[in-house]
Motif scaffolding. Structure first.
Motif, mmCIF file in Angstrom:
data_model
loop_
_atom_site.group_PDB
_atom_site.id
_atom_site.type_symbol
_atom_site.label_atom_id
_atom_site.label_comp_id
_atom_site.label_asym_id
_atom_site.label_seq_id
_atom_site.Cartn_x
_atom_site.Cartn_y
_atom_site.Cartn_z
ATOM 1 N N GLY A 84 -17.727 18.854 -30.862
ATOM 2 C CA GLY A 84 -16.380 18.956 -30.312
ATOM 3 C C GLY A 84 -15.809 20.355 -30.418
ATOM 4 N N ALA A 85 -16.098 21.042 -31.502
ATOM 5 C CA ALA A 85 -15.604 22.410 -31.671
ATOM 6 C C ALA A 85 -16.159 23.356 -30.619
ATOM 7 C CB ALA A 85 -15.954 22.911 -33.070
ATOM 8 N N LEU A 86 -17.277 22.970 -29.996
ATOM 9 C CA LEU A 86 -17.928 23.798 -28.968
ATOM 10 C C LEU A 86 -17.815 23.196 -27.574
ATOM 11 C CD1 LEU A 86 -21.226 24.351 -31.003
ATOM 12 C CD2 LEU A 86 -19.274 25.897 -30.894
ATOM 13 N N TRP A 87 -17.197 22.063 -27.454
ATOM 14 C CA TRP A 87 -17.236 21.207 -26.271
ATOM 15 C C TRP A 87 -16.819 21.919 -24.988
ATOM 16 C CZ3 TRP A 87 -19.446 16.681 -25.496
ATOM 17 C CH2 TRP A 87 -19.016 15.834 -24.473
ATOM 18 N N LEU A 88 -15.567 22.324 -24.905
ATOM 19 C CA LEU A 88 -15.073 23.050 -23.729
ATOM 20 C C LEU A 88 -14.814 24.514 -24.043
ATOM 21 C CD1 LEU A 88 -12.589 20.446 -22.176
ATOM 22 C CD2 LEU A 88 -14.900 21.001 -21.410
ATOM 23 N N ALA A 89 -15.349 24.985 -25.161
ATOM 24 C CA ALA A 89 -15.171 26.390 -25.533
ATOM 25 C C ALA A 89 -15.779 27.316 -24.488
ATOM 26 C CB ALA A 89 -15.802 26.649 -26.899
ATOM 27 N N THR A 90 -16.731 26.819 -23.716
ATOM 28 C CA THR A 90 -17.361 27.625 -22.674
ATOM 29 C C THR A 90 -16.451 27.840 -21.467
ATOM 30 O OG1 THR A 90 -18.334 25.652 -21.682
ATOM 31 C CG2 THR A 90 -19.671 26.829 -23.311
ATOM 32 N N GLY A 92 -23.854 32.483 -28.007
ATOM 33 C CA GLY A 92 -23.752 31.911 -29.346
ATOM 34 C C GLY A 92 -23.344 30.453 -29.333
ATOM 35 N N ILE A 93 -22.424 30.089 -28.437
ATOM 36 C CA ILE A 93 -21.989 28.696 -28.329
ATOM 37 C C ILE A 93 -23.150 27.801 -27.896
ATOM 38 C CG2 ILE A 93 -20.567 27.116 -26.943
ATOM 39 C CD1 ILE A 93 -18.399 29.337 -26.995
ATOM 40 N N TYR A 94 -23.909 28.232 -26.884
ATOM 41 C CA TYR A 94 -25.037 27.419 -26.413
ATOM 42 C C TYR A 94 -26.123 27.310 -27.473
ATOM 43 C CZ TYR A 94 -23.034 27.271 -21.739
ATOM 44 O OH TYR A 94 -22.211 27.033 -20.665
ATOM 45 N N LEU A 95 -26.353 28.368 -28.232
ATOM 46 C CA LEU A 95 -27.341 28.317 -29.307
ATOM 47 C C LEU A 95 -26.893 27.338 -30.390
ATOM 48 C CD1 LEU A 95 -29.913 29.344 -30.662
ATOM 49 C CD2 LEU A 95 -28.551 31.230 -31.626
ATOM 50 N N ALA A 96 -25.616 27.384 -30.751
ATOM 51 C CA ALA A 96 -25.097 26.467 -31.773
ATOM 52 C C ALA A 96 -25.193 25.015 -31.308
ATOM 53 C CB ALA A 96 -23.649 26.829 -32.107
ATOM 54 N N ARG A 97 -24.877 24.757 -30.041
ATOM 55 C CA ARG A 97 -25.016 23.396 -29.502
ATOM 56 C C ARG A 97 -26.461 22.910 -29.604
ATOM 57 N NH1 ARG A 97 -22.185 22.797 -23.637
ATOM 58 N NH2 ARG A 97 -20.000 23.157 -24.177
ATOM 59 N N THR A 98 -27.397 23.801 -29.299
ATOM 60 C CA THR A 98 -28.815 23.440 -29.340
ATOM 61 C C THR A 98 -29.230 23.016 -30.744
ATOM 62 O OG1 THR A 98 -29.299 24.969 -27.521
ATOM 63 C CG2 THR A 98 -31.147 24.310 -28.922
ATOM 64 N N VAL A 99 -28.829 23.791 -31.738
ATOM 65 C CA VAL A 99 -29.177 23.491 -33.128
ATOM 66 C C VAL A 99 -28.534 22.181 -33.580
ATOM 67 C CG1 VAL A 99 -28.952 24.281 -35.512
ATOM 68 C CG2 VAL A 99 -29.541 25.910 -33.705
ATOM 69 N N ILE A 100 -27.263 21.982 -33.245
ATOM 70 C CA ILE A 100 -26.541 20.773 -33.670
ATOM 71 C C ILE A 100 -27.153 19.527 -33.043
ATOM 72 C CG2 ILE A 100 -24.325 19.563 -33.470
ATOM 73 C CD1 ILE A 100 -23.026 22.405 -33.635
ATOM 74 N N GLY A 113 -29.920 23.651 -23.234
ATOM 75 C CA GLY A 113 -28.973 24.426 -24.028
ATOM 76 C C GLY A 113 -29.569 25.743 -24.484
ATOM 77 N N ALA A 114 -30.832 25.710 -24.920
ATOM 78 C CA ALA A 114 -31.523 26.940 -25.322
ATOM 79 C C ALA A 114 -31.683 27.878 -24.125
ATOM 80 C CB ALA A 114 -32.880 26.590 -25.920
ATOM 81 N N PHE A 115 -31.961 27.314 -22.950
ATOM 82 C CA PHE A 115 -32.081 28.111 -21.725
ATOM 83 C C PHE A 115 -30.783 28.858 -21.430
ATOM 84 C CE2 PHE A 115 -31.154 28.150 -17.131
ATOM 85 C CZ PHE A 115 -32.148 29.007 -16.689
ATOM 86 N N SER A 116 -29.644 28.169 -21.543
ATOM 87 C CA SER A 116 -28.357 28.797 -21.252
ATOM 88 C C SER A 116 -28.030 29.904 -22.240
ATOM 89 C CB SER A 116 -27.244 27.747 -21.255
ATOM 90 O OG SER A 116 -27.297 26.969 -20.089
ATOM 91 N N ALA A 117 -28.421 29.729 -23.490
ATOM 92 C CA ALA A 117 -28.187 30.778 -24.483
ATOM 93 C C ALA A 117 -28.882 32.071 -24.066
ATOM 94 C CB ALA A 117 -28.685 30.316 -25.849
ATOM 95 N N LEU A 118 -30.058 31.959 -23.475
ATOM 96 C CA LEU A 118 -30.845 33.140 -23.093
ATOM 97 C C LEU A 118 -30.325 33.802 -21.817
ATOM 98 C CD1 LEU A 118 -34.465 31.837 -23.814
ATOM 99 C CD2 LEU A 118 -33.165 33.525 -25.144
ATOM 100 N N VAL A 119 -29.939 33.004 -20.805
ATOM 101 C CA VAL A 119 -29.611 33.608 -19.509
ATOM 102 C C VAL A 119 -28.279 34.350 -19.525
ATOM 103 C CG1 VAL A 119 -30.957 31.914 -18.217
ATOM 104 C CG2 VAL A 119 -28.513 31.538 -18.553
ATOM 105 N N HIS A 120 -27.431 34.115 -20.530
ATOM 106 C CA HIS A 120 -26.169 34.850 -20.580
ATOM 107 C C HIS A 120 -26.342 36.289 -21.061
ATOM 108 C CE1 HIS A 120 -24.109 30.961 -20.063
ATOM 109 N NE2 HIS A 120 -23.098 31.698 -19.653
ATOM 110 N N LEU A 121 -27.426 36.561 -21.744
ATOM 111 C CA LEU A 121 -27.585 37.880 -22.369
ATOM 112 C C LEU A 121 -27.646 39.045 -21.370
ATOM 113 C CD1 LEU A 121 -30.086 36.919 -25.216
ATOM 114 C CD2 LEU A 121 -27.592 37.206 -25.362
ATOM 115 N N PRO A 122 -28.314 38.910 -20.193
ATOM 116 C CA PRO A 122 -28.396 40.067 -19.276
ATOM 117 C C PRO A 122 -27.169 40.266 -18.384
ATOM 118 C CG PRO A 122 -30.268 38.538 -19.018
ATOM 119 C CD PRO A 122 -29.193 37.820 -19.749
ATOM 120 N N ILE A 123 -26.137 39.412 -18.478
ATOM 121 C CA ILE A 123 -24.967 39.526 -17.602
ATOM 122 C C ILE A 123 -24.300 40.888 -17.786
ATOM 123 C CG2 ILE A 123 -22.618 38.653 -17.189
ATOM 124 C CD1 ILE A 123 -23.700 35.855 -17.831
#
Length: 415
Positions: A326-332, A296-304, A392-402
């Motif tokens: 900034g609200a998403l900056w180091l949230a990961t 969700g964080i990576y998807l939000a970064r992509t949109v912003i 950023g969109a790529f990272s949003a997708l690759v986290h899902l199968p973890i």
């Protein structure tokens, strides 16, 4: 009734101070982009490559310093890191060619590795109780943002009175001074029986064979790309691409009259917003599935990021973007480090997170270097920005199968 373990401990306080000063210095390098290029007449790509090398050295150094901390002690690793950091800053102040500047940033990168997230978060994670670990990691990560709040503005302020070389020397003294908190940095080795019986080589082999570790590694790439690019180039991007600041507006009333000053303030706004964002992400990581939060964080970064570049760049849009990003900056970071600790345990958390962080810094290297290289070709940052949107969109997708489950759970249950 057993006493509840405290959240705020000397280890957490000391770790926060080390990260805060180290990241204040690191976050200021983008402010030096134009002064150094103007003094020597270098193309933008030259100092960009120096910062890119710094990021790559940080990534390479992270698992090495994690291993040093786990083999010889956390405080020795931090001292070694501070010495590398100070030496790199001092020697960089006397660099006269692009090659020497780029070479010396290897020392700075290793210094950041020894005083940054990989070592400090492992110390904080081991010292925290199970119920406090996620939030403690978030607070320590947020301390990096606190450093970012004042790092770039302080550098901008010092550059108004001193040449950039003197500012580098001042920063070298600051990183050595933070070693005064080391007596606070004592943490026990907290691990399960299975982890204690496992060697570092076995732990690494186990992680490298796990597809989830590969996905975490790949997913952290875009975080490094985006953060390093913005830290290194956003002040210059704002200086050159942002619309003029109204002399009668609210920014001028606050003393922000140039786009150069706005660029430094934008980095501070990102850091300020991220203090709340990182702690919130860490709090959420204790309650919800970390991999979905990360996606969700990576998807939000992509949109912003896509929205920002599609609209005219104005002082207002710069500040809104800085606040949201900034609200998403180091949230990961607390979520990723917490995910590594949750799946692979605490014993070798520093080393394993260090390898994951290497992906972050490979992304950082490319973000900073491509920022300068494509700027010199096209005259602006638009193309490299869109690359950041895509990864950023790529990272949003690759986290899902973890597979978010402790890998040693069956072994621990059997014992």
């Amino acid at each position: 009734m057993p006493q509840k373990a405290p959240l705020i401990t000397p280890v957490l306080i000391g770790g926060c101070l080390v990260i805060m000063i180290g990241f204040a210095i690191r976050a200021s390098f983008g402010v030096f982009q134009i002064p150094i290029a103007e003094e020597f007449g270098w193309p933008r790509a030259e100092f960009s490559l120096a910062i890119a090398v710094q990021n790559l050295a940080w990534g390479i150094g992270q698992p090495l310093f994690g291993a040093v901390a786990e083999r010889f002690g956390d405080r020795r690793a931090i001292v070694l890191g501070a010495l590398f950091y100070a030496a790199g800053l001092v020697l960089s102040a006397f660099a006269m060619t692009p090659g020497s500047m780029q070479l010396l940033e290897i020392l700075v990168g290793f210094g950041i590795a020894g005083t940054g997230f990989g070592v400090i978060l492992a110390v904080v994670g081991r010292a925290a109780s199970d119920e406090n670990r996620s939030l403690a990691l978030g607070i320590a990560t947020a301390a990096g943002s606190a450093g970012q709040v004042f790092g770039a503005p302080v550098a901008e302020l010092l550059l108004a009175s001193f040449p950039w070389q003197t500012v580098f020397l001042i920063f070298a003294v600051a990183i050595l001074a933070v070693l005064a908190v080391l007596p606070m940095m004592r943490s026990p080795v907290m691990a399960t029986r299975a982890e204690l019986e496992q060697s570092m080589g076995q732990a690494l082999l186990q992680a490298f064979r796990d597809p989830s570790f590969s996905l975490i590694f790949l997913g952290f790439f875009s975080c490094g790309y985006q953060l390093a690019f913005i830290t290194a180039h956003f002040p210059a991007m704002v200086t050159e691409m942002c619309g003029a600041i109204s002399p009668n507006g609210y920014l001028a009333a606050l003393g922000i009259t140039t786009t150069s000053a706005l660029g430094a303030v934008a980095i501070a706004v990102i850091g300020l917003a991220n203090i709340a964002g990182t702690i919130t992400a860490a709090w959420a990581g204790k309650r919800w599935t970390k991999k979905y939060l990360l996606a969700g964080i990576y998807l939000a970064r992509t949109v912003i990021a896509a929205t920002f570049i599609l609209m005219p760049i104005t002082p207002a849009s710069v500040l809104i973007f800085s606040l949201l990003m900034g609200a998403l900056w180091l949230a990961t970071v607390p979520l990723t480090s917490g995910l590594v600790a949750h799946i692979y345990g605490l014993r070798y958390m520093g080393t394993l997170y260090g390898f994951v962080f290497l992906s972050h810094q490979i992304g950082g290297f490319l973000g900073v270097w491509l920022g300068g290289a494509l700027y010199d070709v096209y005259g602006d940052y638009t193309l490299v920005w869109w690359v950041g949107v895509a990864v950023g969109a790529f990272s949003a997708l690759v986290h899902l199968p973890i597979r978010e489950k402790p890998i040693n759970a069956p072994l621990m249950a059997a014992q």
